[in-house]
Write a protein that holds these residues in place. Structure first.
Motif, short mmCIF file in Angstrom:
data_model
loop_
_atom_site.label_atom_id
_atom_site.label_comp_id
_atom_site.label_asym_id
_atom_site.label_seq_id
_atom_site.Cartn_x
_atom_site.Cartn_y
_atom_site.Cartn_z
N ALA A 1 0.79 -1.22 0.16
CA ALA A 1 0.17 0.19 -0.09
C ALA A 1 0.91 1.22 0.01
O ALA A 1 0.58 2.33 -0.73
CB ALA A 1 -1.18 -0.07 1.06
N GLU A 2 2.24 1.34 0.80
CA GLU A 2 2.90 2.28 0.80
C GLU A 2 3.64 2.59 -0.57
O GLU A 2 3.46 3.67 -1.02
CB GLU A 2 4.07 2.03 1.63
N VAL A 3 3.73 1.50 -1.30
CA VAL A 3 4.45 1.44 -2.72
C VAL A 3 3.49 2.22 -3.57
O VAL A 3 3.62 3.03 -4.51
CB VAL A 3 5.08 0.31 -3.00
N ILE A 4 2.05 1.72 -3.58
CA ILE A 4 0.97 2.05 -4.32
C ILE A 4 0.80 3.68 -4.03
O ILE A 4 0.75 4.68 -5.02
CB ILE A 4 -0.40 1.37 -4.16
N ALA A 5 0.82 4.14 -2.66
CA ALA A 5 0.49 5.51 -2.43
C ALA A 5 1.60 6.31 -3.17
O ALA A 5 1.39 7.63 -3.61
CB ALA A 5 0.16 5.51 -0.89
N ASP A 6 2.76 5.94 -2.86
CA ASP A 6 4.15 6.62 -3.45
C ASP A 6 4.07 6.80 -4.69
O ASP A 6 4.29 7.85 -5.39
CB ASP A 6 5.46 5.88 -2.90
N PHE A 7 3.61 5.55 -5.40
CA PHE A 7 3.78 5.68 -7.05
C PHE A 7 2.72 6.76 -7.59
O PHE A 7 2.87 7.36 -8.44
CB PHE A 7 3.32 4.31 -7.51
N PHE A 8 1.46 6.80 -6.98
CA PHE A 8 0.18 7.60 -7.38
C PHE A 8 0.34 9.10 -6.64
O PHE A 8 -0.33 9.97 -7.05
CB PHE A 8 -1.21 7.16 -7.04
N ASN A 9 1.21 9.19 -5.61
CA ASN A 9 1.56 10.61 -4.90
C ASN A 9 0.35 10.90 -4.18
O ASN A 9 -0.23 11.92 -4.35
CB ASN A 9 2.19 11.51 -5.74
N VAL A 10 -0.13 9.82 -3.64
CA VAL A 10 -1.61 10.07 -2.73
C VAL A 10 -1.13 9.75 -1.23
O VAL A 10 -0.37 9.05 -1.14
CB VAL A 10 -2.81 9.55 -3.20
N ASP A 11 -1.87 10.22 -0.50
CA ASP A 11 -1.99 9.86 1.07
C ASP A 11 -2.55 8.66 1.19
O ASP A 11 -3.57 8.15 0.51
CB ASP A 11 -2.80 11.12 1.85
N MET A 12 -1.81 7.72 2.05
CA MET A 12 -2.40 6.51 2.39
C MET A 12 -3.83 6.13 2.67
O MET A 12 -4.43 5.40 2.24
CB MET A 12 -1.51 5.79 3.51
N ASN A 13 -4.11 7.29 3.73
CA ASN A 13 -5.61 7.32 4.15
C ASN A 13 -6.46 7.37 2.91
O ASN A 13 -7.53 6.91 3.02
CB ASN A 13 -5.80 8.40 5.10
N TYR A 14 -6.21 8.28 2.03
CA TYR A 14 -7.11 8.58 0.60
C TYR A 14 -7.06 6.99 -0.03
O TYR A 14 -7.85 6.59 -0.32
CB TYR A 14 -6.40 9.60 -0.20
N LEU A 15 -6.01 6.62 -0.33
CA LEU A 15 -6.02 5.37 -1.02
C LEU A 15 -6.67 4.14 -0.55
O LEU A 15 -7.55 3.78 -1.06
CB LEU A 15 -4.37 4.86 -1.24
N LEU A 16 -6.71 4.23 1.12
CA LEU A 16 -7.49 3.10 1.67
C LEU A 16 -8.98 3.52 1.99
O LEU A 16 -9.91 2.69 2.42
CB LEU A 16 -6.76 2.89 2.87
N GLY A 17 -9.42 4.87 1.53
CA GLY A 17 -10.64 5.11 1.46
C GLY A 17 -10.98 5.73 2.89
O GLY A 17 -12.21 5.86 3.40
#
Length: 115
Positions: free
Chosen positions: A48-64
């Motif tokens: 999830a950290e890798v994905i958030a970094d790749f898309f340059n988004v906050d982890m909390n946003y990524l996880l909803g």
């Protein structure tokens, strides 16, 4: 779980990436990308950290968990790197629309906002 799946797919489509291409970029399997998008599986913390970094988004946003998308233009620890900007998904859509608007439209928006 569905919220992550929806956000993950939206981010992939915004970048116009195929599932295979995204899997290659993230260093995960295409089947993992597919399962994430279907909501059959969620990534572990490290992925999830890798994905958030790749898309340059906050982890909390990524996880909803939050509607705030953190777009970093600088590092909080480096005073010379510039400010960090937090925006909601709706604000990001407005920014994208502004960037794609013609010069006259942009000038009208600036005049309305007094900027």
């Amino acid at each position: 779980m569905a919220e992550f799946a929806k956000i993950f797919k939206k981010l992939r489509l915004e970048r116009e990436l195929s599932q295979s291409r995204l899997a290659d970029q993230l260093g995960i399997s295409k089947s993992a990308v597919n399962m994430y998008e279907r909501g059959d599986r969620r990534p572990d913390f490290e992925t999830a950290e890798v994905i958030a970094d790749f898309f340059n988004v906050d982890m909390n946003y990524l996880l909803g968990y939050s509607d705030k998308i953190t777009r970093l233009s600088g590092d909080h620890t480096d005073p010379t790197s510039g400010p960090c900007v937090e925006v909601t998904a709706a604000e990001l859509e407005l920014l994208k629309a502004f960037r794609h608007a013609g010069a006259e439209t942009q000038a009208a928006i600036r005049a309305i906002l007094h900027i």
